[in-house]
Each structure stands twice: as structure tokens, then as C-alpha cells.
Design a protein around this motif. Structure first.
Motif, PDB file in Angstrom:
ATOM      1  N   VAL A  12       0.856  -1.188   0.000  1.00  0.00           N
ATOM      2  CA  VAL A  12       0.000   0.000   0.000  1.00  0.00           C
ATOM      3  C   VAL A  12       0.888   1.232   0.000  1.00  0.00           C
ATOM      4  CG1 VAL A  12      -1.937  -1.144   1.149  1.00  0.00           C
ATOM      5  CG2 VAL A  12      -0.258   0.080   2.515  1.00  0.00           C
ATOM      6  N   ARG A  13       0.343   2.343  -0.489  1.00  0.00           N
ATOM      7  CA  ARG A  13       1.161   3.538  -0.645  1.00  0.00           C
ATOM      8  C   ARG A  13       0.678   4.729   0.179  1.00  0.00           C
ATOM      9  NH1 ARG A  13       4.679   3.925  -5.094  1.00  0.00           N
ATOM     10  NH2 ARG A  13       4.141   6.117  -5.197  1.00  0.00           N
ATOM     11  N   ASP A  14      -0.377   4.572   0.979  1.00  0.00           N
ATOM     12  CA  ASP A  14      -0.824   5.726   1.768  1.00  0.00           C
ATOM     13  C   ASP A  14      -1.170   5.296   3.193  1.00  0.00           C
ATOM     14  OD1 ASP A  14      -4.059   5.707   1.948  1.00  0.00           O
ATOM     15  OD2 ASP A  14      -3.379   4.809   0.068  1.00  0.00           O
ATOM     16  N   LEU A  15      -1.045   6.242   4.112  1.00  0.00           N
ATOM     17  CA  LEU A  15      -1.226   5.959   5.531  1.00  0.00           C
ATOM     18  C   LEU A  15      -2.660   5.589   5.890  1.00  0.00           C
ATOM     19  CD1 LEU A  15       1.059   8.715   7.107  1.00  0.00           C
ATOM     20  CD2 LEU A  15       1.488   6.249   6.992  1.00  0.00           C
ATOM     21  N   ASP A  45      13.380   1.801  -4.400  1.00  0.00           N
ATOM     22  CA  ASP A  45      12.854   1.514  -5.736  1.00  0.00           C
ATOM     23  C   ASP A  45      11.343   1.339  -5.752  1.00  0.00           C
ATOM     24  OD1 ASP A  45      15.434   1.567  -6.604  1.00  0.00           O
ATOM     25  OD2 ASP A  45      15.676  -0.612  -6.669  1.00  0.00           O
ATOM     26  N   ARG A  46      10.794   0.858  -4.628  1.00  0.00           N
ATOM     27  CA  ARG A  46       9.356   0.595  -4.560  1.00  0.00           C
ATOM     28  C   ARG A  46       8.790   1.229  -3.284  1.00  0.00           C
ATOM     29  NH1 ARG A  46       6.115  -3.797  -2.754  1.00  0.00           N
ATOM     30  NH2 ARG A  46       7.982  -4.795  -1.933  1.00  0.00           N
ATOM     31  N   PRO A  47       8.576   2.555  -3.271  1.00  0.00           N
ATOM     32  CA  PRO A  47       8.076   3.233  -2.072  1.00  0.00           C
ATOM     33  C   PRO A  47       6.703   2.701  -1.672  1.00  0.00           C
ATOM     34  CG  PRO A  47       8.788   4.816  -3.723  1.00  0.00           C
ATOM     35  CD  PRO A  47       8.769   3.483  -4.383  1.00  0.00           C
ATOM     36  N   ARG A  48       6.524   2.524  -0.359  1.00  0.00           N
ATOM     37  CA  ARG A  48       5.268   1.982   0.138  1.00  0.00           C
ATOM     38  C   ARG A  48       5.208   2.150   1.650  1.00  0.00           C
ATOM     39  NH1 ARG A  48       9.237  -1.286  -0.666  1.00  0.00           N
ATOM     40  NH2 ARG A  48       9.603  -3.162   0.538  1.00  0.00           N
ATOM     41  N   VAL A  49       4.105   1.699   2.236  1.00  0.00           N
ATOM     42  CA  VAL A  49       3.936   1.702   3.688  1.00  0.00           C
ATOM     43  C   VAL A  49       3.873   0.246   4.141  1.00  0.00           C
ATOM     44  CG1 VAL A  49       2.529   2.457   5.637  1.00  0.00           C
ATOM     45  CG2 VAL A  49       2.633   3.869   3.570  1.00  0.00           C
ATOM     46  N   ALA A  50       4.815  -0.145   4.985  1.00  0.00           N
ATOM     47  CA  ALA A  50       4.803  -1.491   5.560  1.00  0.00           C
ATOM     48  C   ALA A  50       4.140  -1.429   6.934  1.00  0.00           C
ATOM     49  CB  ALA A  50       6.224  -2.030   5.684  1.00  0.00           C
ATOM     50  N   LEU A  51       3.687  -2.576   7.408  1.00  0.00           N
ATOM     51  CA  LEU A  51       3.040  -2.682   8.703  1.00  0.00           C
ATOM     52  C   LEU A  51       3.853  -3.603   9.596  1.00  0.00           C
ATOM     53  CD1 LEU A  51      -0.551  -3.520   7.375  1.00  0.00           C
ATOM     54  CD2 LEU A  51       0.477  -1.264   7.671  1.00  0.00           C
ATOM     55  N   SER A  52       3.945  -3.274  10.866  1.00  0.00           N
ATOM     56  CA  SER A  52       4.586  -4.199  11.800  1.00  0.00           C
ATOM     57  C   SER A  52       3.624  -4.481  12.945  1.00  0.00           C
ATOM     58  CB  SER A  52       5.904  -3.640  12.337  1.00  0.00           C
ATOM     59  OG  SER A  52       5.684  -2.549  13.193  1.00  0.00           O
ATOM     60  N   PRO A  70      -1.266 -17.259   3.611  1.00  0.00           N
ATOM     61  CA  PRO A  70      -2.155 -17.760   2.549  1.00  0.00           C
ATOM     62  C   PRO A  70      -2.963 -16.671   1.844  1.00  0.00           C
ATOM     63  CG  PRO A  70      -2.404 -19.082   4.536  1.00  0.00           C
ATOM     64  CD  PRO A  70      -1.552 -17.900   4.893  1.00  0.00           C
ATOM     65  N   HIS A  71      -3.067 -15.503   2.469  1.00  0.00           N
ATOM     66  CA  HIS A  71      -3.830 -14.391   1.874  1.00  0.00           C
ATOM     67  C   HIS A  71      -2.953 -13.501   0.998  1.00  0.00           C
ATOM     68  CE1 HIS A  71      -7.461 -15.397   4.046  1.00  0.00           C
ATOM     69  NE2 HIS A  71      -6.697 -15.573   5.118  1.00  0.00           N
ATOM     70  N   GLY A  72      -1.747 -13.959   0.713  1.00  0.00           N
ATOM     71  CA  GLY A  72      -0.868 -13.246  -0.202  1.00  0.00           C
ATOM     72  C   GLY A  72      -0.028 -12.147   0.423  1.00  0.00           C
ATOM     73  N   HIS A  73      -0.067 -12.025   1.740  1.00  0.00           N
ATOM     74  CA  HIS A  73       0.751 -11.003   2.392  1.00  0.00           C
ATOM     75  C   HIS A  73       2.197 -11.471   2.478  1.00  0.00           C
ATOM     76  CE1 HIS A  73      -2.629  -8.515   3.492  1.00  0.00           C
ATOM     77  NE2 HIS A  73      -3.229  -9.542   4.056  1.00  0.00           N
ATOM     78  N   LYS A  74       3.127 -10.584   2.144  1.00  0.00           N
ATOM     79  CA  LYS A  74       4.550 -10.864   2.318  1.00  0.00           C
ATOM     80  C   LYS A  74       4.877 -10.591   3.783  1.00  0.00           C
ATOM     81  CE  LYS A  74       5.484  -9.406  -2.366  1.00  0.00           C
ATOM     82  NZ  LYS A  74       5.913  -8.288  -3.185  1.00  0.00           N
ATOM     83  N   VAL A  75       5.412 -11.583   4.477  1.00  0.00           N
ATOM     84  CA  VAL A  75       5.641 -11.494   5.912  1.00  0.00           C
ATOM     85  C   VAL A  75       7.106 -11.760   6.219  1.00  0.00           C
ATOM     86  CG1 VAL A  75       4.979 -12.477   8.140  1.00  0.00           C
ATOM     87  CG2 VAL A  75       3.279 -12.277   6.332  1.00  0.00           C
ATOM     88  N   SER A  76       7.681 -10.973   7.144  1.00  0.00           N
ATOM     89  CA  SER A  76       9.048 -11.206   7.615  1.00  0.00           C
ATOM     90  C   SER A  76       9.083 -11.028   9.126  1.00  0.00           C
ATOM     91  CB  SER A  76      10.036 -10.257   6.926  1.00  0.00           C
ATOM     92  OG  SER A  76       9.771  -8.929   7.298  1.00  0.00           O
ATOM     93  N   HIS A  77      10.222 -11.371   9.751  1.00  0.00           N
ATOM     94  CA  HIS A  77      10.312 -11.370  11.213  1.00  0.00           C
ATOM     95  C   HIS A  77      11.168 -10.252  11.784  1.00  0.00           C
ATOM     96  CE1 HIS A  77       8.148 -15.052  12.078  1.00  0.00           C
ATOM     97  NE2 HIS A  77       8.604 -15.472  10.913  1.00  0.00           N
ATOM     98  N   ARG A  78      11.156  -9.085  11.184  1.00  0.00           N
ATOM     99  CA  ARG A  78      11.840  -7.939  11.783  1.00  0.00           C
ATOM    100  C   ARG A  78      11.154  -6.666  11.314  1.00  0.00           C
ATOM    101  NH1 ARG A  78      15.115  -5.421   8.220  1.00  0.00           N
ATOM    102  NH2 ARG A  78      15.769  -6.556   6.385  1.00  0.00           N
ATOM    103  N   ASP A 169      -3.236  12.838   0.786  1.00  0.00           N
ATOM    104  CA  ASP A 169      -2.791  11.620   0.119  1.00  0.00           C
ATOM    105  C   ASP A 169      -1.678  10.908   0.875  1.00  0.00           C
ATOM    106  OD1 ASP A 169      -2.983   9.756  -1.842  1.00  0.00           O
ATOM    107  OD2 ASP A 169      -1.873  10.895  -3.330  1.00  0.00           O
ATOM    108  N   HIS A 170      -0.694  11.647   1.349  1.00  0.00           N
ATOM    109  CA  HIS A 170       0.462  11.090   2.064  1.00  0.00           C
ATOM    110  C   HIS A 170       1.006   9.855   1.385  1.00  0.00           C
ATOM    111  CE1 HIS A 170      -1.096  13.404   5.618  1.00  0.00           C
ATOM    112  NE2 HIS A 170       0.102  13.872   5.409  1.00  0.00           N
ATOM    113  N   ARG A 171       1.168   9.935   0.117  1.00  0.00           N
ATOM    114  CA  ARG A 171       1.731   8.805  -0.605  1.00  0.00           C
ATOM    115  C   ARG A 171       3.248   8.817  -0.468  1.00  0.00           C
ATOM    116  NH1 ARG A 171      -1.537   5.798  -3.582  1.00  0.00           N
ATOM    117  NH2 ARG A 171      -3.561   6.642  -4.068  1.00  0.00           N
ATOM    118  N   VAL A 172       3.792   7.662  -0.421  1.00  0.00           N
ATOM    119  CA  VAL A 172       5.236   7.516  -0.342  1.00  0.00           C
ATOM    120  C   VAL A 172       5.781   7.625  -1.760  1.00  0.00           C
ATOM    121  CG1 VAL A 172       7.087   5.992   0.346  1.00  0.00           C
ATOM    122  CG2 VAL A 172       4.962   5.988   1.622  1.00  0.00           C
ATOM    123  N   THR A 173       6.742   8.527  -1.940  1.00  0.00           N
ATOM    124  CA  THR A 173       7.345   8.662  -3.278  1.00  0.00           C
ATOM    125  C   THR A 173       8.833   8.638  -3.188  1.00  0.00           C
ATOM    126  OG1 THR A 173       7.214  11.051  -3.068  1.00  0.00           O
ATOM    127  CG2 THR A 173       5.424   9.953  -4.249  1.00  0.00           C
TER     128      THR A 173
END
Length: 173
Positions: A12-15, A45-52, A70-78, A169-173
């Protein structure tokens, strides 16, 4: 408590969208009260908003990952960084209406309050008009709410709930 961090990259690209998604995930995963959910601006290269999500136990972390993947979310442990903007945190639901700084600090996970343009913290009895939108940010291991002066000696959170279109908008650019 040893924190267990799970980062979700929903592309996602906005808050506003990120905030809504954090609330949806917290509900779907039935996350406990001690959970922290933050947004992180990711540049490059790919501005976006990540969630933790900072979860209180390893089993809860594994369960959340198993349910998100399973819902297609990319998940990591940090966490993407150490300065996340907290959307979900202990006590956030009690931060509505007008309250004192003492109430805010006593009834939520927020550690400190600062005010733009002043070197000193607000007094404990200073009133805060929350506008039902309180988004502190992690700074040096503390959850800090930045405020700004408002009418009649009150304060308001620096981040407004419904920004004007020029800033909405607060889009990440």
C-alpha cells in the motif's frame, strides 16, 4: 516480555489505507490488548507503507504468520525500522475526547509528549483535544506523541485525522 515482531508488506502507498488494514488485521487475527501495530514508510525503488505487529508471544507470532501468508501477504520477522508510527497500542481506545496529559500517559503506552516550538514538555494538567486520532511514533525506544498548541491553552496531536486534500494523500514517493 520479549517482543516478537512480524512485518507485513501489503504493497500500500498511503497511511489511511495502511491504518485501515492494520485495524482489519488486528480484528481478523483477534490480537490481544498488548499488541502494537505500526506503519513504516519504506523508500527506495518501490516506495510503500509497511506494517509491523509486535506480539507478546512466539505462538501468537507463528499463528499470525500462518494466517497471513495464505492471503498473499509478504511477511518477515523484523521491523522495517525503529521509528514506526503507532496505530494500535495499549490504551489507544481510551484516548478519545479531551483529556489531560497525565491521563494520556497513565492510561496508554505513550511514554512522553512533546510540543512543537517549545523546549519543555507540557504540564501534567494540560488538556489534549485528541480528535480521536492519536498516532505517536517510536523515538529511541520510547513511544512519543508530538502535539501542537491549540485554542485556550490546549494541545492537539500533530497528525490530523482528516487532512486537507493538499496533504491528504500522504503517498510515499
Amino acid at each position: 516480555m520479549t517482543p516478537h515482531v512480524l512485518t507485513v508488506d501489503p504493497d500500500v502507498r498511503d497511511l489511511r489505507t495502511a491504518d485501515r488494514l492494520l485495524h482489519t488485521l488486528a480484528t481478523q487475527l483477534a490480537l490481544p490488548e498488548g499488541t502494537f501495530g505500526c506503519t513504516h514508510l519504506v523508500r527506495g525503488d518501490r516506495p510503500r507503507v509497511a506494517l509491523s505487529l509486535t506480539l507478546p508471544s512466539e505462538p501468537l507470532l507463528r499463528t499470525a504468520q500462518e494466517r497471513l501468508t495464505p492471503h498473499g501477504h509478504k511477511v518477515s520477522h523484523r521491523a522495517p525500522d525503529a521509528v514506526g508510527r503507532a496505530v494500535i497500542y495499549p490504551g489507544v481506545t481510551a484516548l478519545t475526547g479531551t483529556l489531560t496529559i497525565t491521563h494520556l500517559l497513565t492510561h496508554s503506552a505513550i511514554d512522553r509528549v512533546t510540543t512543537l516550538g517549545t523546549p519543555n514538555p507540557p504540564t501534567p494538567e494540560t488538556r489534549l483535544l485528541t480528535r480521536d486520532h492519536v498516532r505517536p511514533q517510536w523515538q529511541n525506544g520510547e513511544l512519543v506523541l508530538t502535539t501542537m498548541p491549540a485554542a485556550h491553552g490546549t494541545l492537539v496531536p500533530f497528525e490530523v485525522p482528516d487532512p486537507t486534500p493538499c496533504c491528504a494523500d500522504h503517498r510515499v514517493t
